[in-house]
Design an enzyme around this catalytic site. Structure first.
Site, PDB file in Angstrom:
ATOM      1  N   ASP A   1       0.880  -1.173   0.000  1.00 53.46           N
ATOM      2  CA  ASP A   1       0.000   0.000   0.000  1.00 53.46           C
ATOM      3  C   ASP A   1       0.916   1.222   0.000  1.00 53.46           C
ATOM      4  O   ASP A   1       1.411   1.636   1.041  1.00 53.46           O
ATOM      5  CB  ASP A   1      -0.893  -0.019   1.243  1.00 53.46           C
ATOM      6  CG  ASP A   1      -1.713   1.262   1.376  1.00 53.46           C
ATOM      7  OD1 ASP A   1      -1.488   2.197   0.587  1.00 53.46           O
ATOM      8  OD2 ASP A   1      -2.552   1.326   2.302  1.00 53.46           O
TER       9      ASP A   1
ATOM     10  N   THR B   1      -3.122   5.851  -3.848  1.00 54.13           N
ATOM     11  CA  THR B   1      -4.057   6.958  -4.056  1.00 54.13           C
ATOM     12  C   THR B   1      -3.431   7.889  -5.075  1.00 54.13           C
ATOM     13  O   THR B   1      -2.211   7.913  -5.251  1.00 54.13           O
ATOM     14  CB  THR B   1      -4.360   7.737  -2.760  1.00 54.13           C
ATOM     15  OG1 THR B   1      -3.134   8.163  -2.176  1.00 54.13           O
ATOM     16  CG2 THR B   1      -5.140   6.893  -1.776  1.00 54.13           C
TER      17      THR B   1
END
Ligand code: DSN
Length: 421
Positions: free
Chosen positions: A207, A233
Protein backbone atom coordinates in the site's frame (compact mmCIF):
# COMPACT_ATOMS: atom_id res chain seq x y z
CA UNK A 1 -14.04 30.19 -34.54
CA UNK A 2 -17.26 29.48 -32.67
CA UNK A 3 -17.80 29.89 -28.98
CA UNK A 4 -15.67 27.69 -26.76
CA UNK A 5 -17.77 24.64 -25.77
CA UNK A 6 -18.70 24.09 -22.18
CA UNK A 7 -16.10 21.72 -20.80
CA UNK A 8 -16.15 22.09 -17.07
CA UNK A 9 -16.40 24.40 -14.11
CA UNK A 10 -17.98 27.77 -14.63
CA UNK A 11 -17.34 29.55 -11.38
CA UNK A 12 -19.15 32.72 -12.48
CA UNK A 13 -22.32 30.72 -13.01
CA UNK A 14 -22.02 29.01 -9.63
CA UNK A 15 -21.51 32.35 -7.93
CA UNK A 16 -24.62 33.73 -9.58
CA UNK A 17 -26.76 30.70 -8.87
CA UNK A 18 -25.55 29.71 -5.41
CA UNK A 19 -23.51 32.50 -3.83
CA UNK A 20 -23.55 30.79 -0.44
CA UNK A 21 -21.84 27.65 -1.72
CA UNK A 22 -19.61 29.65 -4.09
CA UNK A 23 -18.33 31.50 -1.04
CA UNK A 24 -17.32 28.18 0.55
CA UNK A 25 -15.19 27.42 -2.53
CA UNK A 26 -13.60 30.87 -2.43
CA UNK A 27 -12.90 30.60 1.29
CA UNK A 28 -11.29 27.19 0.88
CA UNK A 29 -9.10 28.50 -1.94
CA UNK A 30 -8.11 31.41 0.35
CA UNK A 31 -7.36 28.97 3.15
CA UNK A 32 -5.20 26.83 0.87
CA UNK A 33 -3.36 29.88 -0.47
CA UNK A 34 -3.18 31.75 2.82
CA UNK A 35 -1.53 29.05 4.98
CA UNK A 36 1.55 26.92 4.71
CA UNK A 37 0.27 23.48 3.76
CA UNK A 38 2.42 20.83 5.41
CA UNK A 39 -0.03 17.92 5.58
CA UNK A 40 2.06 15.10 4.09
CA UNK A 41 -0.86 13.47 2.27
CA UNK A 42 -2.11 16.59 0.46
CA UNK A 43 -1.11 18.46 -2.68
CA UNK A 44 -2.29 21.12 -5.13
CA UNK A 45 -3.59 19.20 -8.08
CA UNK A 46 -3.12 20.82 -11.47
CA UNK A 47 -5.74 23.03 -13.16
CA UNK A 48 -5.99 20.42 -15.94
CA UNK A 49 -6.88 17.74 -13.36
CA UNK A 50 -9.43 20.11 -11.79
CA UNK A 51 -10.96 20.73 -15.23
CA UNK A 52 -11.39 16.99 -15.87
CA UNK A 53 -12.98 16.54 -12.43
CA UNK A 54 -15.40 19.38 -13.06
CA UNK A 55 -16.55 17.88 -16.36
CA UNK A 56 -19.78 16.33 -17.65
CA UNK A 57 -18.25 12.87 -17.33
CA UNK A 58 -19.73 12.97 -13.82
CA UNK A 59 -23.15 12.46 -15.45
CA UNK A 60 -22.38 9.01 -16.83
CA UNK A 61 -23.12 5.65 -15.30
CA UNK A 62 -20.59 3.10 -16.52
CA UNK A 63 -20.79 0.00 -14.31
CA UNK A 64 -18.44 -2.59 -15.70
CA UNK A 65 -15.24 -2.07 -17.66
CA UNK A 66 -14.46 -0.57 -21.10
CA UNK A 67 -16.27 -2.56 -23.79
CA UNK A 68 -18.18 -4.52 -21.11
CA UNK A 69 -20.54 -2.00 -19.50
CA UNK A 70 -24.04 -2.46 -18.15
CA UNK A 71 -25.27 0.86 -19.62
CA UNK A 72 -25.59 2.24 -23.10
CA UNK A 73 -23.70 5.33 -24.16
CA UNK A 74 -20.39 4.38 -22.57
CA UNK A 75 -18.34 4.55 -25.75
CA UNK A 76 -16.88 7.97 -24.89
CA UNK A 77 -16.12 7.39 -21.21
CA UNK A 78 -14.58 4.05 -22.24
CA UNK A 79 -11.89 6.08 -23.97
CA UNK A 80 -11.14 7.94 -20.75
CA UNK A 81 -10.79 4.72 -18.76
CA UNK A 82 -8.68 3.02 -21.44
CA UNK A 83 -6.35 6.01 -21.44
CA UNK A 84 -6.13 6.00 -17.64
CA UNK A 85 -5.36 2.26 -17.57
CA UNK A 86 -2.78 2.45 -20.39
CA UNK A 87 -1.06 5.43 -18.81
CA UNK A 88 -1.02 3.86 -15.34
CA UNK A 89 0.52 0.67 -16.74
CA UNK A 90 3.14 2.64 -18.63
CA UNK A 91 3.93 5.05 -15.80
CA UNK A 92 4.30 2.37 -13.15
CA UNK A 93 5.50 -0.51 -15.33
CA UNK A 94 2.56 -2.64 -14.18
CA UNK A 95 1.05 -5.63 -15.95
CA UNK A 96 -2.49 -4.59 -15.00
CA UNK A 97 -4.17 -1.48 -13.60
CA UNK A 98 -7.63 -0.88 -12.18
CA UNK A 99 -8.37 2.84 -11.96
CA UNK A 100 -11.89 2.62 -10.51
CA UNK A 101 -11.37 2.54 -6.71
CA UNK A 102 -12.92 5.64 -5.19
CA UNK A 103 -10.19 5.94 -2.55
CA UNK A 104 -7.19 4.26 -1.00
CA UNK A 105 -9.40 2.56 1.59
CA UNK A 106 -11.62 1.21 -1.23
CA UNK A 107 -8.53 -0.02 -3.08
CA UNK A 108 -7.38 -1.87 0.02
CA UNK A 109 -10.84 -3.35 0.61
CA UNK A 110 -10.89 -4.60 -2.99
CA UNK A 111 -7.39 -6.06 -2.72
CA UNK A 112 -8.32 -7.94 0.47
CA UNK A 113 -11.57 -9.11 -1.15
CA UNK A 114 -9.58 -10.47 -4.09
CA UNK A 115 -7.01 -12.31 -1.98
CA UNK A 116 -8.67 -13.26 1.31
CA UNK A 117 -11.76 -14.81 2.83
CA UNK A 118 -13.20 -13.47 6.10
CA UNK A 119 -11.25 -14.97 9.00
CA UNK A 120 -8.02 -15.38 7.00
CA UNK A 121 -4.76 -14.22 8.52
CA UNK A 122 -2.92 -11.19 7.26
CA UNK A 123 0.25 -9.53 8.51
CA UNK A 124 0.44 -5.74 8.34
CA UNK A 125 2.02 -2.72 10.00
CA UNK A 126 0.30 -1.49 13.15
CA UNK A 127 -1.42 1.88 12.81
CA UNK A 128 0.34 3.34 15.91
CA UNK A 129 3.68 2.48 14.29
CA UNK A 130 2.86 4.20 11.00
CA UNK A 131 0.50 1.77 9.26
CA UNK A 132 -3.02 2.65 8.11
CA UNK A 133 -6.51 2.23 9.49
CA UNK A 134 -7.19 -0.37 6.79
CA UNK A 135 -4.14 -2.39 7.80
CA UNK A 136 -6.04 -4.12 10.58
CA UNK A 137 -7.25 -1.50 13.03
CA UNK A 138 -9.96 -2.92 15.29
CA UNK A 139 -12.29 -0.02 14.44
CA UNK A 140 -11.99 -0.77 10.71
CA UNK A 141 -13.43 -3.56 8.53
CA UNK A 142 -9.91 -4.95 8.15
CA UNK A 143 -9.53 -5.58 11.89
CA UNK A 144 -13.06 -6.94 12.23
CA UNK A 145 -13.14 -9.30 9.23
CA UNK A 146 -9.62 -10.70 9.21
CA UNK A 147 -7.26 -12.23 11.71
CA UNK A 148 -4.67 -9.47 11.70
CA UNK A 149 -1.19 -9.93 13.05
CA UNK A 150 0.69 -6.63 13.36
CA UNK A 151 4.34 -5.75 13.08
CA UNK A 152 5.93 -2.46 14.07
CA UNK A 153 9.18 -0.58 14.34
CA UNK A 154 12.00 -1.27 16.78
CA UNK A 155 12.04 0.89 19.88
CA UNK A 156 15.75 1.74 19.49
CA UNK A 157 15.99 2.50 15.77
CA UNK A 158 12.35 3.31 15.03
CA UNK A 159 12.81 1.35 11.79
CA UNK A 160 10.74 -1.61 10.60
CA UNK A 161 12.00 -4.71 12.32
CA UNK A 162 12.33 -7.10 9.37
CA UNK A 163 13.41 -9.91 11.70
CA UNK A 164 10.16 -9.47 13.61
CA UNK A 165 8.20 -9.45 10.32
CA UNK A 166 9.83 -12.73 9.30
CA UNK A 167 9.33 -14.34 12.74
CA UNK A 168 5.65 -13.34 12.76
CA UNK A 169 5.20 -14.60 9.21
CA UNK A 170 6.78 -17.96 10.02
CA UNK A 171 4.71 -18.30 13.21
CA UNK A 172 1.32 -17.19 11.86
CA UNK A 173 1.57 -18.27 8.19
CA UNK A 174 -0.45 -15.31 6.85
CA UNK A 175 -2.18 -15.58 3.50
CA UNK A 176 -1.31 -11.95 2.83
CA UNK A 177 1.53 -9.69 3.93
CA UNK A 178 0.92 -5.95 3.65
CA UNK A 179 3.73 -3.43 3.53
CA UNK A 180 3.42 0.33 3.17
CA UNK A 181 2.67 3.06 5.68
CA UNK A 182 1.25 6.52 6.25
CA UNK A 183 3.70 7.84 8.82
CA UNK A 184 6.99 6.08 8.17
CA UNK A 185 9.71 8.46 6.98
CA UNK A 186 12.14 5.83 5.72
CA UNK A 187 12.32 3.68 2.60
CA UNK A 188 10.67 0.28 2.82
CA UNK A 189 12.71 -2.63 1.53
CA UNK A 190 10.26 -4.39 -0.78
CA UNK A 191 12.81 -7.05 -1.70
CA UNK A 192 12.98 -8.19 1.94
CA UNK A 193 9.18 -8.30 2.14
CA UNK A 194 9.08 -10.26 -1.14
CA UNK A 195 11.54 -12.78 0.28
CA UNK A 196 9.48 -13.23 3.46
CA UNK A 197 6.24 -13.58 1.50
CA UNK A 198 7.84 -16.22 -0.75
CA UNK A 199 9.22 -18.08 2.25
CA UNK A 200 5.75 -18.52 3.77
CA UNK A 201 3.77 -18.70 0.52
CA UNK A 202 1.87 -15.44 1.14
CA UNK A 203 0.66 -12.82 -1.31
CA UNK A 204 2.53 -9.52 -0.99
CA UNK A 205 0.56 -6.31 -1.14
CA UNK A 206 2.24 -2.89 -1.03
CA UNK A 207 0.00 0.00 0.00
CA UNK A 208 2.10 2.86 -1.34
CA UNK A 209 -0.57 5.55 -1.29
CA UNK A 210 1.93 7.93 0.31
CA UNK A 211 4.97 7.27 -1.82
CA UNK A 212 3.57 6.38 -5.26
CA UNK A 213 4.26 9.90 -6.54
CA UNK A 214 7.91 9.58 -5.54
CA UNK A 215 8.04 6.19 -7.26
CA UNK A 216 6.34 7.59 -10.38
CA UNK A 217 9.04 10.24 -10.56
CA UNK A 218 11.80 7.66 -10.06
CA UNK A 219 12.94 9.37 -6.86
CA UNK A 220 12.69 6.19 -4.75
CA UNK A 221 12.61 2.48 -5.69
CA UNK A 222 9.26 1.21 -6.91
CA UNK A 223 7.21 -1.46 -5.16
CA UNK A 224 5.68 -2.62 -8.46
CA UNK A 225 8.34 -5.20 -9.47
CA UNK A 226 8.14 -6.85 -6.04
CA UNK A 227 4.51 -6.90 -4.92
CA UNK A 228 1.67 -9.02 -6.30
CA UNK A 229 -0.71 -6.13 -5.68
CA UNK A 230 0.04 -2.43 -5.25
CA UNK A 231 -2.64 -0.11 -3.92
CA UNK A 232 -2.32 3.63 -4.22
CA UNK A 233 -4.06 6.96 -4.06
CA UNK A 234 -3.79 9.51 -6.80
CA UNK A 235 -4.09 12.71 -4.76
CA UNK A 236 -1.01 12.72 -2.55
CA UNK A 237 2.54 13.25 -3.89
CA UNK A 238 1.23 12.01 -7.28
CA UNK A 239 -0.78 15.29 -7.48
CA UNK A 240 -3.85 13.86 -9.21
CA UNK A 241 -7.55 13.82 -8.28
CA UNK A 242 -8.81 12.41 -4.97
CA UNK A 243 -9.09 8.68 -5.61
CA UNK A 244 -7.48 5.27 -5.59
CA UNK A 245 -6.10 2.67 -8.01
CA UNK A 246 -4.72 -0.85 -7.97
CA UNK A 247 -1.79 -2.29 -9.92
CA UNK A 248 -1.26 -6.03 -10.09
CA UNK A 249 0.19 -8.92 -11.99
CA UNK A 250 -1.65 -10.36 -14.98
CA UNK A 251 -2.29 -13.45 -12.85
CA UNK A 252 -4.43 -11.41 -10.43
CA UNK A 253 -6.03 -9.06 -12.96
CA UNK A 254 -9.44 -10.77 -13.14
CA UNK A 255 -9.67 -11.25 -9.38
CA UNK A 256 -8.85 -7.60 -8.72
CA UNK A 257 -11.27 -6.33 -11.37
CA UNK A 258 -14.11 -8.47 -10.00
CA UNK A 259 -13.31 -7.37 -6.46
CA UNK A 260 -13.54 -3.68 -7.41
CA UNK A 261 -16.69 -4.15 -9.52
CA UNK A 262 -19.13 -5.69 -8.83
CA UNK A 263 -17.97 -6.77 -5.36
CA UNK A 264 -17.24 -3.51 -3.52
CA UNK A 265 -18.30 -0.72 -5.89
CA UNK A 266 -21.02 0.08 -8.37
CA UNK A 267 -20.59 2.80 -10.97
CA UNK A 268 -17.11 4.30 -11.29
CA UNK A 269 -16.66 8.07 -11.01
CA UNK A 270 -15.83 8.68 -14.66
CA UNK A 271 -14.89 12.33 -14.19
CA UNK A 272 -12.33 11.21 -11.59
CA UNK A 273 -11.13 8.36 -13.83
CA UNK A 274 -10.56 10.97 -16.57
CA UNK A 275 -8.70 13.20 -14.12
CA UNK A 276 -6.53 10.21 -13.13
CA UNK A 277 -5.61 9.83 -16.81
CA UNK A 278 -4.59 13.50 -16.90
CA UNK A 279 -2.50 13.12 -13.75
CA UNK A 280 -0.75 9.97 -15.00
CA UNK A 281 0.24 11.83 -18.20
CA UNK A 282 1.51 14.75 -16.14
CA UNK A 283 3.57 12.38 -14.00
CA UNK A 284 5.25 10.99 -17.14
CA UNK A 285 6.77 14.38 -17.93
CA UNK A 286 10.43 15.01 -17.04
CA UNK A 287 9.33 17.96 -14.83
CA UNK A 288 7.50 15.50 -12.60
CA UNK A 289 10.68 13.47 -12.01
CA UNK A 290 12.33 16.72 -10.96
CA UNK A 291 9.36 17.52 -8.71
CA UNK A 292 9.53 14.12 -6.99
CA UNK A 293 13.24 14.54 -6.34
CA UNK A 294 12.73 18.07 -4.96
CA UNK A 295 9.95 16.87 -2.63
CA UNK A 296 12.53 14.66 -0.89
CA UNK A 297 15.32 17.27 -0.87
CA UNK A 298 12.84 19.71 0.66
CA UNK A 299 11.64 17.18 3.26
CA UNK A 300 15.25 16.60 4.28
CA UNK A 301 15.93 20.34 4.56
CA UNK A 302 12.78 20.79 6.65
CA UNK A 303 13.61 17.83 8.88
CA UNK A 304 17.17 19.04 9.48
CA UNK A 305 15.92 22.50 10.38
CA UNK A 306 13.41 21.03 12.81
CA UNK A 307 15.97 18.68 14.35
CA UNK A 308 18.42 21.53 14.78
CA UNK A 309 15.84 23.39 16.81
CA UNK A 310 15.20 20.53 19.19
CA UNK A 311 12.24 18.80 17.55
CA UNK A 312 13.33 15.17 17.32
CA UNK A 313 12.65 13.43 14.00
CA UNK A 314 11.54 9.85 14.54
CA UNK A 315 14.23 7.52 13.13
CA UNK A 316 16.61 10.49 12.94
CA UNK A 317 15.50 11.88 9.57
CA UNK A 318 13.69 11.09 6.35
CA UNK A 319 14.23 9.46 2.95
CA UNK A 320 10.82 10.48 1.67
CA UNK A 321 8.32 13.35 1.55
CA UNK A 322 7.50 13.35 5.25
CA UNK A 323 8.90 13.55 8.74
CA UNK A 324 7.42 12.52 12.03
CA UNK A 325 8.44 14.75 14.93
CA UNK A 326 8.56 13.64 18.55
CA UNK A 327 7.56 16.56 20.81
CA UNK A 328 7.97 14.87 24.17
CA UNK A 329 11.09 16.85 25.10
CA UNK A 330 9.20 20.08 24.58
CA UNK A 331 6.34 18.90 26.77
CA UNK A 332 3.81 19.94 24.11
CA UNK A 333 1.25 17.43 22.82
CA UNK A 334 0.69 16.84 19.11
CA UNK A 335 -2.84 18.24 19.43
CA UNK A 336 -1.56 21.42 21.08
CA UNK A 337 1.22 21.78 18.49
CA UNK A 338 -1.34 21.41 15.67
CA UNK A 339 -3.44 24.19 17.25
CA UNK A 340 -0.44 26.47 17.80
CA UNK A 341 0.74 25.99 14.21
CA UNK A 342 -2.77 26.71 12.90
CA UNK A 343 -2.75 30.01 14.81
CA UNK A 344 0.52 30.84 13.06
CA UNK A 345 -0.84 30.04 9.58
CA UNK A 346 0.73 26.60 9.32
CA UNK A 347 -1.46 23.57 8.56
CA UNK A 348 -0.17 20.17 9.65
CA UNK A 349 -1.51 17.19 11.58
CA UNK A 350 -0.88 15.68 14.97
CA UNK A 351 0.32 12.11 14.67
CA UNK A 352 1.06 9.25 17.01
CA UNK A 353 4.72 8.34 17.22
CA UNK A 354 5.91 4.76 17.78
CA UNK A 355 5.29 3.65 21.39
CA UNK A 356 3.33 6.86 21.96
CA UNK A 357 2.12 7.16 25.57
CA UNK A 358 -0.71 9.48 24.42
CA UNK A 359 -3.94 8.43 22.68
CA UNK A 360 -4.56 9.15 18.98
CA UNK A 361 -6.66 12.23 19.71
CA UNK A 362 -3.80 13.86 21.65
CA UNK A 363 -0.54 12.23 20.45
CA UNK A 364 3.07 13.14 21.20
CA UNK A 365 3.98 14.03 17.64
CA UNK A 366 3.28 15.96 14.48
CA UNK A 367 3.71 14.88 10.87
CA UNK A 368 5.01 17.28 8.24
CA UNK A 369 5.37 16.79 4.51
CA UNK A 370 6.53 18.71 1.47
CA UNK A 371 4.36 17.74 -1.55
CA UNK A 372 2.36 21.00 -1.37
CA UNK A 373 5.17 23.48 -0.74
CA UNK A 374 7.26 21.85 -3.48
CA UNK A 375 4.40 22.24 -5.96
CA UNK A 376 4.35 25.89 -4.91
CA UNK A 377 7.98 26.18 -6.00
CA UNK A 378 9.70 26.37 -2.62
CA UNK A 379 13.23 24.99 -2.30
CA UNK A 380 15.53 23.89 0.53
CA UNK A 381 16.30 27.48 1.63
CA UNK A 382 12.61 28.22 2.12
CA UNK A 383 12.14 24.85 3.83
CA UNK A 384 14.86 25.69 6.33
CA UNK A 385 12.92 28.81 7.21
CA UNK A 386 9.68 26.82 7.35
CA UNK A 387 11.37 24.52 9.88
CA UNK A 388 12.26 27.50 12.03
CA UNK A 389 8.74 28.88 11.76
CA UNK A 390 7.16 25.54 12.77
CA UNK A 391 9.50 25.27 15.74
CA UNK A 392 8.75 28.82 16.87
CA UNK A 393 5.03 28.27 16.45
CA UNK A 394 5.20 25.17 18.65
CA UNK A 395 7.56 26.58 21.28
CA UNK A 396 6.42 30.22 21.40
CA UNK A 397 2.66 30.44 20.92
CA UNK A 398 2.90 34.17 21.74
CA UNK A 399 4.75 34.74 18.44
CA UNK A 400 1.87 33.47 16.27
CA UNK A 401 1.17 36.87 14.71
CA UNK A 402 4.81 37.48 13.81
CA UNK A 403 5.09 33.99 12.31
CA UNK A 404 1.91 34.53 10.32
CA UNK A 405 3.46 37.66 8.77
CA UNK A 406 6.52 35.67 7.73
CA UNK A 407 4.32 32.87 6.36
CA UNK A 408 2.38 35.47 4.36
CA UNK A 409 5.63 36.84 2.93
CA UNK A 410 6.71 33.35 1.83
CA UNK A 411 3.32 32.62 0.31
CA UNK A 412 3.22 35.93 -1.52
CA UNK A 413 6.12 34.61 -3.62
CA UNK A 414 4.89 30.99 -3.81
CA UNK A 415 1.17 31.10 -4.59
CA UNK A 416 -0.61 27.89 -5.63
CA UNK A 417 -2.72 28.18 -8.78
CA UNK A 418 -0.80 31.25 -9.93
CA UNK A 419 2.66 29.85 -10.65
CA UNK A 420 3.36 27.37 -13.45
CA UNK A 421 2.82 23.63 -13.11
N1 DSN B 1 -5.39 9.81 5.75
C1 DSN B 1 -4.21 9.62 4.95
C2 DSN B 1 -3.03 10.30 5.51
O1 DSN B 1 -3.15 11.46 5.86
O2 DSN B 1 -1.96 9.72 5.62
C3 DSN B 1 -3.94 8.19 4.71
O3 DSN B 1 -5.05 7.61 4.16
Amino acid sequence: MGEEPYYGPDFGLLRKQDPELAQVLLDELDRQRGNLQLVASENFTSPAVLAAMGSTLTNKYAEGYPGRRYYGGCEVVDRAERLAVQRARELFGAEHANVQPHSGASANLAAYAALLQPGDTMLAMALPHGGHLTHGSKVNFSGKWFNVVSYGVRRDTELIDYDEVRDLALRHQPKLIVCGATAYPRLIDFTVFRGIADEVGAWLMADVAHTIGLMAGGAIPSAVPHADVVTLTTHKALRGPRGGAILCTEELAKKIDRAVYPFIQGGPLMHVVAAKAVAFAEAMRPEFADYARRVIVNAQALTEALAGDGMRPVSGGTDTHLALIDLRELDVSGAEAETRCAAAGITLNRNVIPYDPEPAAITSGIRVGTPCVTTQGMGPEELKEVGTLVTRAVRQPGSAREIRDRVAALLAIHQPYLSEY
